[in-house]
Design a protein around this motif. Structure first.
Motif, PDB file in Angstrom:
ATOM      1  N   SER A   1      42.521  17.127  46.267  1.00 26.09           N
ATOM      2  CA  SER A   1      42.606  16.034  47.239  1.00 26.09           C
ATOM      3  C   SER A   1      43.786  16.164  48.208  1.00 26.09           C
ATOM      4  CB  SER A   1      42.702  14.693  46.505  1.00 26.09           C
ATOM      5  OG  SER A   1      43.895  14.649  45.747  1.00 26.09           O
TER       6      SER A   1
ATOM      7  N   THR B   1      44.552  18.143  50.737  1.00 25.22           N
ATOM      8  CA  THR B   1      44.286  18.370  52.165  1.00 25.22           C
ATOM      9  C   THR B   1      43.776  17.118  52.875  1.00 25.22           C
ATOM     10  OG1 THR B   1      42.085  19.212  51.654  1.00 25.22           O
ATOM     11  CG2 THR B   1      43.852  20.833  51.895  1.00 25.22           C
ATOM     12  N   THR B   2      43.266  16.155  52.128  1.00 24.47           N
ATOM     13  CA  THR B   2      42.732  14.939  52.758  1.00 24.47           C
ATOM     14  C   THR B   2      43.695  13.754  52.688  1.00 24.47           C
ATOM     15  OG1 THR B   2      41.676  14.244  50.694  1.00 24.47           O
ATOM     16  CG2 THR B   2      40.377  15.624  52.206  1.00 24.47           C
ATOM     17  N   LYS B   3      44.857  13.937  52.115  1.00 22.98           N
ATOM     18  CA  LYS B   3      45.781  12.822  51.886  1.00 22.98           C
ATOM     19  C   LYS B   3      46.663  12.492  53.072  1.00 22.98           C
ATOM     20  CE  LYS B   3      46.239  12.795  46.940  1.00 22.98           C
ATOM     21  NZ  LYS B   3      47.069  12.184  45.963  1.00 22.98           N
TER      22      LYS B   3
ATOM     23  N   SER C   1      48.168  18.743  56.278  1.00 23.00           N
ATOM     24  CA  SER C   1      47.455  19.263  57.447  1.00 23.00           C
ATOM     25  C   SER C   1      47.759  20.735  57.722  1.00 23.00           C
ATOM     26  CB  SER C   1      47.787  18.424  58.686  1.00 23.00           C
ATOM     27  OG  SER C   1      49.174  18.469  58.948  1.00 23.00           O
TER      28      SER C   1
END
Length: 189
Positions: A169, A171-173, A40
C-alpha cells in the motif's frame, strides 16, 4: 639459578605476546545520516533514497575520519570496520507509522562510490517492523575495496543508499518518510 635465567625470558616473551595479541590502535564513533523517501518516487516497486555522506549537517563522517587520524597519530586508518548499523523511522514521517508500512522483504543500505560507481552493501534486514531502531546485519568489509575506492571512502566521496521493496500500500498512501541510518565505525591503524 635456572629460575633466575628463565623468569626474565618468560617475562619478555609474555610482554611481547601481549603487544602482538592485543587490538590494534583504533578509534570508534557513531555516524548518523538522515534520508527521505516519498511514495510518489517509488519506481519498479522499490523505495530508494540516497544522500552524500558528507552532506549531513556538521559532516559527522568527516569528523569521524579526522578524529580517527588524530587518534592514530596522524595516519590514515588501514581499515574501517562497520560494527553496527541501525535504521529508524523518523518522527516527522507522514502517512506511515511503521517500517512495515514502507518496506517488505530485504532492505539494504549501500555505499555508492563517486567516480567508480561501485556499490558495497553496508548491511541488510529482512521485513523490518516498528519504528526502530532496527539493527541490520552488517555486510561491509573495507578490506574488499580496491585502493581507489578505499581512498574515496576515507575522503567521504560516496552516497549512502537505502533501498527495498515497497510495501503493497505504500505507493498509494501519498507518504513522505524520514529515516535515520546510524553507522558505528571503528578505524584501525
Amino acid at each position: 639459578m635456572l629460575l633466575s635465567r628463565v623468569l626474565p625470558l618468560v617475562l619478555c616473551v609474555t610482554l611481547s605476546l601481549i603487544g602482538c595479541g592485543g587490538d590494534p590502535v583504533s578509534y570508534s564513533a557513531p555516524v548518523g545520516i538522515n534520508l527521505k523517501a516519498k511514495s510518489s518516487d517509488t519506481a519498479n516497486a522499490t523505495v530508494t533514497s540516497q544522500k552524500g555522506i558528507s552532506t549531513e549537517s556538521g559532516n559527522p563522517y568527516k569528523v569521524f575520519v579526522d578524529e580517527a587520524r588524530e587518534g592514530l597519530d596522524g595516519k590514515s586508518p588501514s581499515r574501517v570496520e562497520l560494527t553496527n548499523l541501525t535504521l529508524t523511522l523518523g518522527a516527522g514521517s507522514v502517512g506511515v507509522t511503521s517500517l512495515a508500512d514502507v518496506f517488505t522483504g530485504r532492505v539494504e543500505v549501500l555505499f555508492l562510490m563517486e567516480e567508480s560507481n561501485n556499490t558495497y552493501v553496508a548491511g541488510h534486514v529482512e521485513n523490518p517492523t516498528g519504528t526502530g531502531p532496527v539493527t541490520l546485519e552488517v555486510d561491509f568489509d573495507s578490506e574488499a575495496m580496491p585502493d581507489a575506492d578505499y581512498t574515496r571512502f576515507l575522503a567521504g566521496k560516496f552516497n549512502v543508499v537505502l533501498r527495498g521493496p515497497a510495501a503493497a500500500s505504500f505507493t498509494t498512501k501519498g507518504a513522505e518518510v524520514d529515516f535515520q541510518s546510524t553507522f558505528s565505525f571503528s578505524a584501525f591503524e
